[in-house]
Design an enzyme around this catalytic site. Structure first.
Site, PDB file in Angstrom:
ATOM      1  N   SER A 145      30.262   9.813   6.732  1.00 56.62           N
ATOM      2  CA  SER A 145      31.108  10.063   5.568  1.00 56.62           C
ATOM      3  C   SER A 145      32.397  10.800   5.866  1.00 56.62           C
ATOM      4  O   SER A 145      33.288  10.841   5.020  1.00 56.62           O
ATOM      5  CB  SER A 145      30.314  10.832   4.504  1.00 56.62           C
ATOM      6  OG  SER A 145      29.318  10.016   3.945  1.00 56.62           O
TER       7      SER A 145
ATOM      8  N   LYS B  12      36.575  18.403  -0.889  1.00 51.23           N
ATOM      9  CA  LYS B  12      35.714  17.330  -1.390  1.00 51.23           C
ATOM     10  C   LYS B  12      34.907  17.832  -2.578  1.00 51.23           C
ATOM     11  O   LYS B  12      34.385  18.948  -2.549  1.00 51.23           O
ATOM     12  CB  LYS B  12      34.790  16.864  -0.265  1.00 51.23           C
ATOM     13  CG  LYS B  12      33.891  15.688  -0.617  1.00 51.23           C
ATOM     14  CD  LYS B  12      33.057  15.267   0.578  1.00 51.23           C
ATOM     15  CE  LYS B  12      32.157  14.093   0.245  1.00 51.23           C
ATOM     16  NZ  LYS B  12      31.364  13.638   1.406  1.00 51.23           N
TER      17      LYS B  12
ATOM     18  N   SER C  45      31.618   8.873   2.308  1.00 52.47           N
ATOM     19  CA  SER C  45      31.805   9.359   0.957  1.00 52.47           C
ATOM     20  C   SER C  45      32.977  10.337   0.808  1.00 52.47           C
ATOM     21  O   SER C  45      33.329  10.711  -0.308  1.00 52.47           O
ATOM     22  CB  SER C  45      30.519  10.064   0.478  1.00 52.47           C
ATOM     23  OG  SER C  45      30.234  11.200   1.267  1.00 52.47           O
TER      24      SER C  45
END
Length: 487
Positions: free
Chosen positions: A187, A88, A163
């Site tokens: 997330s 990420k 996210s």
């Protein structure tokens, strides 16, 4: 290249689990160099439609793949030797850009690795794919002015969640078997559910946090994978102390095999009494619960009625007090023009009032008392609920332009009102595992959350293992995304 399949067999190779991949590396039927080239093709190809890459570091990956091939030949392979990994964008990799999807910080480069990146590198994994996230990781979808819109490989009109949406989308697109995520309000669990993944929000302290994040107890890093066995594999690599962290707990590795659920009592509440839960999500949840019953569990519904709007507001205020406003106060009015709509909205809120962390601690204690009274105190070992109310979420949904959503005839807040994940960021010592339950009527994956009491990681993995063995979800077993042009 050697040992590279074509046609349908190439897809099968692309979607190999890390567990199977390691076995093939060890027996010599596939090698890390050739396999990496397969994934490099998939990584570049998905960008035209899925757009899940913030950056591709192919030459770095190739060099590491050659090193892994040498280690297998010499007999010095490490636990994840040669396994490509998605990272990420928020998660620091030394020398990689780390703008947090913000044009304001477009020139920021990470100066050190996040502790979990060190652990992956020490285990022989190959980080090469940097996955998109929304600006400052404050949205339940994955789009920004910097990276554009990340789309769902299962149905490209719809959201991948956020996210950690780029991680979920990239896994579904077959660019690697393992990915990192982080979870402040769901997330990991939101994109895991919307992309058909397993995802784990460990209790705070189980994984080493980045220096400076020691007081952000609502937020943790965790693994995302396509298979349950890979989730165990990755969690065991990531867990435990790191020299940069003083909050990490000692760790005993999770078992790789689990017995059935004979005699285990499991409580469930589909949506904490919320009336807007879509029927297809509940249908898939009930099928998963029936699968657990076949594995020996006693599964019973409990009456939890939680105010999700209050929970979302209190959690967001706490996160703003610790994290979000840290960025907002340093952004000039000129730079503010570069922000995405949702971060510009939060910046405006930051100038209006001062949020506090204290209400989140008080509400977390209230929720724990309710769980103690109705779940843990009644002899249940685990609790299960859906991950969200709906999958009817456009990939580019803007909660500022459209502040509320109509879900099943009910209006819900567009920022957090459609997710069921935030309670367990307030209950941040609870382990929570997201598991896939099937496809919605829109062709988008659905998921559930498996929860246990504080630091009882093994229980959620035992339940998830039995869910996988029950086979009620066939995602990435018989059902795969078909990635064509945008819908």
């Amino acid at each position: 290249m050697n040992n590279l399949p074509s046609g349908t067999a190439m897809q099968d190779t692309t979607y190999l689990s890390a567990t199977d991949l390691l076995a093939r590396f060890r027996d010599g039927s596939l090698n890390p160099v050739d396999y990496f080239e397969v994934l490099a093709v998939a990584a570049e190809r998905q960008q035209a439609t899925i757009n899940s890459a913030a950056g591709l570091f192919l030459e770095q990956g190739r060099a590491m793949a050659h090193e892994s091939r040498r280690r297998y030949a010499e007999g010095t392979a490490r636990p994840l030797e040669g396994v490509p990994v998605i990272i990420k964008e928020e998660t620091s990799v030394k020398g990689w850009p780390r703008p947090l999807a913000s044009l304001v910080f477009k020139d920021v480069v990470a100066v050190e690795n996040h502790p979990i990146v060190d652990k992956l590198l020490d285990a022989g994994a190959i980080p090469y794919f940097q996955a998109t996230n929304p600006e400052f990781c404050v949205l339940g979808h994955t789009w920004s002015k910097m990276y554009g819109v990340t789309r769902n490989p299962w149905s490209q009109a719809y959201s991948v969640g956020g996210s950690s949406g780029g991680s979920g989308a990239a896994l579904a697109a077959g660019v690697a078997p393992l990915a990192t995520g982080s979870d402040m309000a769901g997330s990991i669990r939101i994109p895991a559910s919307l992309c058909g993944m397993y995802g784990y929000k460990p209790p705070f302290g189980r994984l080493a946090c980045a220096p400076g994040d020691e007081y952000m107890v609502q937020a943790v890093e965790g693994p995302m994978t396509r298979s349950f066995d890979d989730l165990v594999l990755m969690q065991n690599v990531l867990s435990g102390p790191h020299p940069a962290s003083f909050t990490t707990l000692p760790y005993t590795a999770l078992p790789t095999e689990y017995g059935d659920l004979s005699g285990m009592r499991i409580a469930y509440s589909p949506a904490f009494g919320h009336p807007a839960l879509e029927s297809d999500i509940e249908h898939n949840l009930q099928q998963a619960l029936d699968g657990l019953r076949r594995r020996g569990a006693i599964v019973e519904e409990v009456d939890l009625r939680w105010d999700l709007d209050e929970i979302g507001k209190v959690l967001l205020d706490g996160l703003r007090a610790l994290f979000v406003d840290e960025f907002m106060t340093d952004i000039s009015d000129v730079d503010a023009e570069k922000l995405s709509s949702y971060t510009a909205h939060l910046r405006q809120q930051a100038s209006d009032y001062q949020p506090s962390i204290m209400p989140s601690a008080a509400l977390g204690q209230k929720l724990h008392r309710d769980m103690q009274e109705k779940v843990w105190g009644k002899g249940y070992s685990a609790f299960i609920c859906a991950s969200m109310l709906t999958t009817d979420l456009p990939a580019d949904q803007d909660p500022v332009a459209q502040p509320s959503l109509n879900v099943g005839g009910h209006q819900v807040d567009a920022f957090l009102g459609w997710v069921l994940t935030p309670p367990f960021n307030l209950l941040n010592r609870y382990p929570v595992l997201a598991a896939p339950t099937g496809l919605s009527k829109l062709g988008v994956p659905t998921g559930m959350q498996i929860v246990a009491n504080a630091y009882d990681d093994e229980t959620v993995f035992r339940v998830a293992s039995n869910h996988a063995q029950a086979g009620t979800s066939r995602l990435f077993i018989e059902q795969f995304p078909v990635m064509g042009q945008k819908a």
